[in-house]
Design an enzyme around this catalytic site. Structure first.
Site, mmCIF file in Angstrom:
data_model
loop_
_atom_site.group_PDB
_atom_site.id
_atom_site.type_symbol
_atom_site.label_atom_id
_atom_site.label_comp_id
_atom_site.label_asym_id
_atom_site.label_seq_id
_atom_site.Cartn_x
_atom_site.Cartn_y
_atom_site.Cartn_z
ATOM 1 N N GLY A 34 11.975 144.877 40.824
ATOM 2 C CA GLY A 34 11.525 145.212 39.472
ATOM 3 C C GLY A 34 11.609 143.998 38.562
ATOM 4 N N THR A 36 13.195 143.358 35.736
ATOM 5 C CA THR A 36 14.496 142.912 35.236
ATOM 6 C C THR A 36 15.247 142.145 36.327
ATOM 7 O OG1 THR A 36 14.506 145.035 34.068
ATOM 8 C CG2 THR A 36 16.463 143.666 33.867
ATOM 9 N N ASP A 91 15.296 152.634 36.302
ATOM 10 C CA ASP A 91 14.252 153.178 35.429
ATOM 11 C C ASP A 91 14.898 153.951 34.286
ATOM 12 O OD1 ASP A 91 11.819 152.355 36.891
ATOM 13 O OD2 ASP A 91 12.789 153.480 38.491
ATOM 14 N N LYS A 101 16.028 155.450 40.002
ATOM 15 C CA LYS A 101 15.401 154.224 40.485
ATOM 16 C C LYS A 101 14.177 154.599 41.331
ATOM 17 C CE LYS A 101 17.574 150.656 41.985
ATOM 18 N NZ LYS A 101 16.613 149.815 41.217
ATOM 19 N N GLY A 103 10.910 153.351 40.489
ATOM 20 C CA GLY A 103 9.645 153.183 39.776
ATOM 21 C C GLY A 103 8.744 152.164 40.448
ATOM 22 N N GLU A 110 16.488 149.502 48.328
ATOM 23 C CA GLU A 110 17.486 149.325 47.265
ATOM 24 C C GLU A 110 18.751 150.114 47.590
ATOM 25 O OE1 GLU A 110 14.686 148.515 43.339
ATOM 26 O OE2 GLU A 110 15.041 150.572 43.950
#
Ligand code: 5RP
Length: 259
Positions: A34, A36, A91, A101, A103, A110
Site C-alpha cells: 500500500g 503508506t 485501511d 486490511k 484494500g 500480509e
C-alpha cells in the site's frame, strides 16, 4: 512546490518516522503493502543507500518490485524464520489496533508476514483511525473454485452473527472492470458491513469457511500504531492492553521495550 496532498504528506511522514523509531542495523523486516508502507520502503532505501544493512520480506509483488528497484535487500522464508519488525498499513484501524486490511488485495501475504512478526507496527494517517471498523468493505480472499458457494457461506455466517440477510458481498473488479486476481491467484470478495461489532469473532470464524483463504480483519496483531495528522504531527498509540486476536501459534507479547 510539494505536489503531494496533505494525506500523502502524512503517509510519507509516518513512513520516515517508522524507520527512525524502529529500524536497527541487521534487522529482518516485513515490508508492508500500500501507499503508506511504500513510503516506509522508500525511507528504508535511503538508509540502505547510506550503508544500513537490513533484509526484508515483501508482502506483495508490488512491494517486492519497489524494494528491488530501490535496492532494499530481500530474503525469503526459505532462509529465515522470524521477523524482528513488520511495518504495514491499514485501511481502517480502531483504538485497540484491530484493523481492516486488504484494500490493495495483499491481505494473504500480509497476514503470513504478520504471523512471523516479533513486533508489528502499523503506519497510518489519522483518517484511518475509526471508533468502529466496517465502513471500509471487509476484503475476504477466496479461492476461485466454487467462489459463489463460498460467498453464500460467508453470507450465512454473517447472518448468524446478526448482519442483514442481503449484506452486499461483491467480487472485486479493478477500474477497468476486470476481476481482481491476488498475488496467490485468488479472488477477493468485499463484504459491505458498514459497522463491525465483533471483529475478533469474525476474524476467527470467517477463516473456518472452506474456500476462504484469509480475511482482512487483523485483530490483536499490532504492537504500536504510528499516526500522522494532516498538520504533520506524529503520534504513537500503544496496543499493549488490547484484547488478544484469534488464536495462533505465533508467540506474541514480544513488545517493544526501548524504542
Ligand atoms: C493492502 C493493504 C494496504 O496496506 C491498505 O490498503 C492500506 O493502503 P494505503 O496505505 O495505500 O492506504 O492492506 O492489501
Amino acid at each position: 512546490m510539494d505536489a503531494l496532498s496533505a494525506q500523502d504528506r502524512a503517509k510519507k511522514a509516518v513512513g520516515i518516522a517508522a524507520v527512525e523509531r524502529y529500524v536497527r542495523p541487521g534487522m529482518l523486516l516485513g515490508l508492508g503493502s500500500g501507499t503508506t508502507s511504500h513510503w516506509f520502503v522508500r525511507a528504508l532505501a535511503d538508509k540502505v543507500a547510506d550503508g544500513l544493512e537490513v533484509r526484508g520480506v515483501p508482502t506483495s509483488n508490488a512491494t517486492k518490485d519497489l524494494a528491488l528497484e530501490l535496492g532494499v535487500p530481500l530474503v525469503g522464508f526459505d532462509e529465515i524464520d522470524r521477523l524482528e519488525l513488520v511495518v504495514d498499513g491499514p485501511d481502517e484501524v480502531d483504538h485497540d489496533g484491530h484493523m481492516i486490511k486488504g484494500g490493495g488485495a495483499c491481505l494473504l501475504w500480509e497476514r503470513i508476514v504478520a504471523d512471523a512478526a516479533d513486533c508489528y507496527v502499523v503506519v497510518a494517517d489519522t483518517s484511518k483511525l475509526k471508533d468502529r471498523l466496517g465502513a471500509f468493505p471487509l476484503p475476504i480472499e477466496v479461492i476461485q473454485h466454487g467462489w459463489e458457494s463460498t460467498s453464500r457461506s460467508i453470507g450465512r455466517l454473517l447472518q448468524h452473527h446478526g448482519y442483514p440477510a442481503g449484506v452486499d458481498l461483491v467480487r472485486r473488479v479493478d477500474q477497468a472492470g476486470e476481476v481482481v486476481i491476488t498475488d496467490s491467484g485468488n479472488f477477493i470478495v468485499d463484504a459491505h458491513l458498514k459497522e463491525i461489532d465483533d471483529p475478533l469473532v469474525l476474524d476467527r470464524e470467517l477463516n473456518w469457511i472452506p474456500g476462504v483463504v484469509e480475511n482482512g480483519l487483523f485483530t490483536g496483531l499490532a504492537d504500536e500504531v504510528i499516526f500522522c495528522d494532516p498538520s504533520g504531527e506524529v503520534s504513537i498509540m500503544s496496543c499493549e492492553h488490547a484484547p488478544a486476536g484469534r488464536p495462533t501459534t505465533t508467540p506474541h507479547g514480544l513488545r517493544l521495550t526501548s524504542p
